[in-house]
Design a protein around this motif. Sequence first.
Motif, short mmCIF file in Angstrom:
data_model
loop_
_atom_site.label_atom_id
_atom_site.label_comp_id
_atom_site.label_asym_id
_atom_site.label_seq_id
_atom_site.Cartn_x
_atom_site.Cartn_y
_atom_site.Cartn_z
N PHE A 11 0.83 -1.20 0.00
CA PHE A 11 0.00 0.00 0.00
C PHE A 11 0.86 1.25 0.00
O PHE A 11 2.05 1.20 0.28
N GLU A 12 0.23 2.35 -0.36
CA GLU A 12 0.84 3.67 -0.26
C GLU A 12 -0.27 4.62 0.15
O GLU A 12 -1.27 4.76 -0.55
N LEU A 13 -0.10 5.23 1.32
CA LEU A 13 -1.08 6.19 1.85
C LEU A 13 -0.35 7.46 2.27
O LEU A 13 0.86 7.44 2.51
N LEU A 14 -1.10 8.55 2.38
CA LEU A 14 -0.52 9.80 2.86
C LEU A 14 -0.58 9.86 4.38
O LEU A 14 -1.59 9.48 4.98
N ASN A 15 0.51 10.35 4.98
CA ASN A 15 0.52 10.52 6.43
C ASN A 15 -0.09 11.88 6.78
O ASN A 15 -0.57 12.61 5.89
N GLN A 16 -0.05 12.21 8.05
CA GLN A 16 -0.66 13.45 8.55
C GLN A 16 -0.05 14.70 7.93
O GLN A 16 -0.66 15.76 7.93
N ASP A 17 1.15 14.60 7.35
CA ASP A 17 1.79 15.75 6.72
C ASP A 17 1.61 15.74 5.20
O ASP A 17 2.22 16.55 4.50
N GLY A 18 0.80 14.80 4.71
CA GLY A 18 0.57 14.71 3.27
C GLY A 18 1.69 14.03 2.52
O GLY A 18 1.74 14.07 1.29
N GLU A 19 2.60 13.37 3.25
CA GLU A 19 3.72 12.66 2.63
C GLU A 19 3.35 11.20 2.40
O GLU A 19 2.75 10.56 3.27
N PRO A 20 3.71 10.63 1.23
CA PRO A 20 3.38 9.23 0.96
C PRO A 20 4.21 8.27 1.83
O PRO A 20 5.40 8.50 2.04
N VAL A 21 3.54 7.24 2.34
CA VAL A 21 4.19 6.19 3.11
C VAL A 21 3.85 4.87 2.43
O VAL A 21 2.68 4.54 2.26
N LYS A 22 4.90 4.14 2.02
CA LYS A 22 4.71 2.84 1.35
C LYS A 22 4.95 1.71 2.33
O LYS A 22 5.86 1.78 3.17
#
Length: 151
Positions: A11-22
Motif C-alpha cells: 500500500f501507499e497512503l498519505l501521512n498526517q503531513d501529506g507525505e506518501p508512506v509505502k
Amino acid sequence: MLKVGDQLPEFELLNQDGEPVKSSKFIGKKLVVFFYPKANTPTCTVEACNLNDHISKLKKEGFQLVGISADSVKRQKGFHEKFGFRYDLLSDENHDVLNKFGVWQEKKTFGKTYMGIVRTTFLFDENGICTRVISDVKSKIAAEQILENVH
C-alpha cells in the motif's frame, strides 16, 4: 480479515503531513499497524495516546508503529498535533487498505447497521509476515497487548 501467516499487503497512503508512506519501507523491520475508527473520538484517543506513551518500549522491541483510519489527511494532522504522536497516522479515505486488511466491515450500534472500521491491531515480522492479530483491542492497555508474548 488478514490472518497470522499472511503477507503485509502492499500500500501507499498519505501521512498526517501529506507525505506518501509505502508498506515496502517497513520490510526489514517489525511493524505494528493499528486501525482505529475515527480520529479525536474518546476510545480512539485513549488507544492512540496509550501507544504514544509506550512508544519507547515498542521501539526497544524493534517495532515501527503506524495508525490507519478513514479520516482525511487534515483530520489526521489535527489529531497528530493535538496529542504530539511520535508515529505516523495514515489516511485511507478510499478504504483501499482497510479492505486489503479486512477491517472495513458491517457494524451495528444501537440497532443501526452501517459500514465502519473494526478496531484491530496487526503485528508483522521483518519479512512482512503477520505474526499476530489483536481483534479484542483494549484501548487503555493497547501497548501492553502488543508487548504480550513478544519474547
